[in-house]
Design a protein around this motif. Structure first.
Motif, mmCIF file in Angstrom:
data_model
loop_
_atom_site.group_PDB
_atom_site.id
_atom_site.type_symbol
_atom_site.label_atom_id
_atom_site.label_comp_id
_atom_site.label_asym_id
_atom_site.label_seq_id
_atom_site.Cartn_x
_atom_site.Cartn_y
_atom_site.Cartn_z
ATOM 1 N N LEU A 13 0.749 -1.375 -0.145
ATOM 2 C CA LEU A 13 0.443 0.307 0.115
ATOM 3 C C LEU A 13 0.530 1.004 0.301
ATOM 4 O O LEU A 13 0.530 2.709 -0.480
ATOM 5 C CB LEU A 13 -0.638 -0.029 1.202
ATOM 6 C CG LEU A 13 -2.200 -0.429 1.427
ATOM 7 C CD1 LEU A 13 -3.062 -0.581 2.408
ATOM 8 C CD2 LEU A 13 -3.724 0.022 -0.011
ATOM 9 N N PHE A 14 1.991 1.163 0.637
ATOM 10 C CA PHE A 14 2.519 2.415 0.921
ATOM 11 C C PHE A 14 3.819 2.527 -0.500
ATOM 12 O O PHE A 14 3.804 3.460 -0.857
ATOM 13 C CB PHE A 14 3.464 2.337 2.204
ATOM 14 C CG PHE A 14 4.612 3.056 2.380
ATOM 15 C CD1 PHE A 14 4.125 4.563 2.687
ATOM 16 C CD2 PHE A 14 5.897 3.306 1.939
ATOM 17 C CE1 PHE A 14 4.849 5.557 2.665
ATOM 18 C CE2 PHE A 14 7.035 4.217 2.212
ATOM 19 C CZ PHE A 14 6.115 5.658 2.614
ATOM 20 N N ILE A 15 3.577 1.391 -1.265
ATOM 21 C CA ILE A 15 4.664 1.933 -2.095
ATOM 22 C C ILE A 15 4.009 2.686 -3.267
ATOM 23 O O ILE A 15 4.587 3.630 -4.590
ATOM 24 C CB ILE A 15 4.728 0.705 -2.230
ATOM 25 C CG1 ILE A 15 6.181 0.870 -1.398
ATOM 26 C CG2 ILE A 15 5.975 -0.039 -4.135
ATOM 27 C CD1 ILE A 15 7.376 -1.259 -1.996
ATOM 28 N N VAL A 16 2.759 1.499 -3.679
ATOM 29 C CA VAL A 16 1.971 1.858 -4.242
ATOM 30 C C VAL A 16 1.034 3.861 -4.085
ATOM 31 O O VAL A 16 1.059 4.574 -4.750
ATOM 32 C CB VAL A 16 0.268 1.412 -4.301
ATOM 33 C CG1 VAL A 16 -0.233 1.840 -5.208
ATOM 34 C CG2 VAL A 16 0.971 0.076 -4.928
ATOM 35 N N GLU A 17 1.243 4.159 -3.326
ATOM 36 C CA GLU A 17 0.993 5.654 -2.626
ATOM 37 C C GLU A 17 1.961 6.259 -2.863
ATOM 38 O O GLU A 17 1.420 7.601 -3.833
ATOM 39 C CB GLU A 17 -0.111 5.696 -1.636
ATOM 40 C CG GLU A 17 -1.006 4.829 -0.614
ATOM 41 C CD GLU A 17 -0.821 5.196 0.609
ATOM 42 O OE1 GLU A 17 -0.035 4.977 1.332
ATOM 43 O OE2 GLU A 17 -1.731 4.743 1.384
ATOM 44 N N LEU A 18 2.924 5.656 -2.426
ATOM 45 C CA LEU A 18 4.527 6.781 -3.834
ATOM 46 C C LEU A 18 4.111 6.633 -4.885
ATOM 47 O O LEU A 18 4.872 7.627 -5.254
ATOM 48 C CB LEU A 18 5.805 5.710 -2.957
ATOM 49 C CG LEU A 18 6.003 6.130 -1.120
ATOM 50 C CD1 LEU A 18 7.140 5.353 -0.776
ATOM 51 C CD2 LEU A 18 5.617 7.875 -0.667
ATOM 52 N N ALA A 57 -7.428 11.025 2.998
ATOM 53 C CA ALA A 57 -7.346 8.673 3.280
ATOM 54 C C ALA A 57 -5.952 8.626 3.662
ATOM 55 O O ALA A 57 -5.916 7.455 3.469
ATOM 56 C CB ALA A 57 -6.964 9.637 1.913
ATOM 57 N N SER A 58 -4.930 9.010 4.789
ATOM 58 C CA SER A 58 -4.065 8.086 5.043
ATOM 59 C C SER A 58 -4.911 7.323 6.381
ATOM 60 O O SER A 58 -6.385 7.594 6.880
ATOM 61 C CB SER A 58 -3.366 9.252 5.879
ATOM 62 O OG SER A 58 -4.796 9.687 7.325
ATOM 63 N N PRO A 59 -4.485 6.202 6.777
ATOM 64 C CA PRO A 59 -4.881 5.570 7.639
ATOM 65 C C PRO A 59 -5.723 6.558 9.177
ATOM 66 O O PRO A 59 -6.442 4.754 9.156
ATOM 67 C CB PRO A 59 -3.382 4.727 8.273
ATOM 68 C CG PRO A 59 -2.253 4.741 7.133
ATOM 69 C CD PRO A 59 -3.359 6.452 6.473
ATOM 70 N N LYS A 73 -9.539 8.922 -2.587
ATOM 71 C CA LYS A 73 -8.416 7.138 -2.841
ATOM 72 C C LYS A 73 -9.180 7.397 -4.376
ATOM 73 O O LYS A 73 -7.453 7.612 -5.303
ATOM 74 C CB LYS A 73 -8.175 6.367 -2.051
ATOM 75 C CG LYS A 73 -7.775 6.534 -0.926
ATOM 76 C CD LYS A 73 -7.807 5.301 -0.842
ATOM 77 C CE LYS A 73 -6.728 4.566 0.733
ATOM 78 N NZ LYS A 73 -6.629 3.873 1.469
ATOM 79 N N ILE A 74 -10.264 7.488 -5.213
ATOM 80 C CA ILE A 74 -10.095 6.777 -6.489
ATOM 81 C C ILE A 74 -9.948 8.419 -6.875
ATOM 82 O O ILE A 74 -9.200 7.908 -7.593
ATOM 83 C CB ILE A 74 -11.798 6.724 -6.692
ATOM 84 C CG1 ILE A 74 -12.049 5.221 -5.941
ATOM 85 C CG2 ILE A 74 -12.335 6.830 -7.985
ATOM 86 C CD1 ILE A 74 -14.076 5.229 -5.869
ATOM 87 N N VAL A 75 -9.840 9.737 -7.061
ATOM 88 C CA VAL A 75 -10.009 10.471 -7.323
ATOM 89 C C VAL A 75 -7.457 10.068 -7.689
ATOM 90 O O VAL A 75 -7.160 10.522 -8.840
ATOM 91 C CB VAL A 75 -9.920 11.826 -6.898
ATOM 92 C CG1 VAL A 75 -9.518 13.027 -8.336
ATOM 93 C CG2 VAL A 75 -11.806 11.638 -6.826
#
Length: 123
Positions: A13-18, A57-59, A73-75
């Protein structure tokens, strides 16, 4: 198994967000001309997206509303996929990125990951 699954999914998740953040910044940098204006735009994009992410959107978001979290998140992930497709002309990467983001974020809202509330670590 639960701890390994939890930490693996949290890492992905973190990698995808970065990656999303980097793709958006690189897209702005390229569109703005790759010069000083491009750098200002890229840095501004990172700051703006990080602020929106922290708010919604953060945890543990500042504004904790599940529907708003999903929309943000979708946008943002859709915007990154569009940047890959339109700015970088990589349809294959745009589709792969969108699919990976969708699968990873769906996995994050399903048990066993969702049972731990984001930061509570399973034993």
């Amino acid at each position: 198994m639960t701890a390994v699954y939890f930490w693996t999914l949290a890492t992905v998740l973190f990698i995808v967000e970065l990656l999303m953040l980097g793709v958006l910044a690189a897209g702005v940098w390229q569109v703005a001309g790759r010069g000083a204006l491009g750098w200002v735009g890229a840095v501004g994009t990172v700051v703006a997206v990080a602020a929106v992410w922290a708010l919604f959107a953060s945890p543990s978001p500042i504004v904790d509303a599940a529907p708003l979290k999903a929309v943000v998140k979708i946008v943002l992930f859709a915007a990154a996929a569009l940047v890959l497709w339109l700015v970088h002309s990589r349809t294959d990467l745009a589709i792969a990125f969108a699919v990976v983001c969708l699968v990873v974020n769906i996995a994050a809202i399903l048990p066993p990951y969702s049972n731990y509330g984001g930061f509570d670590v399973p034993s």
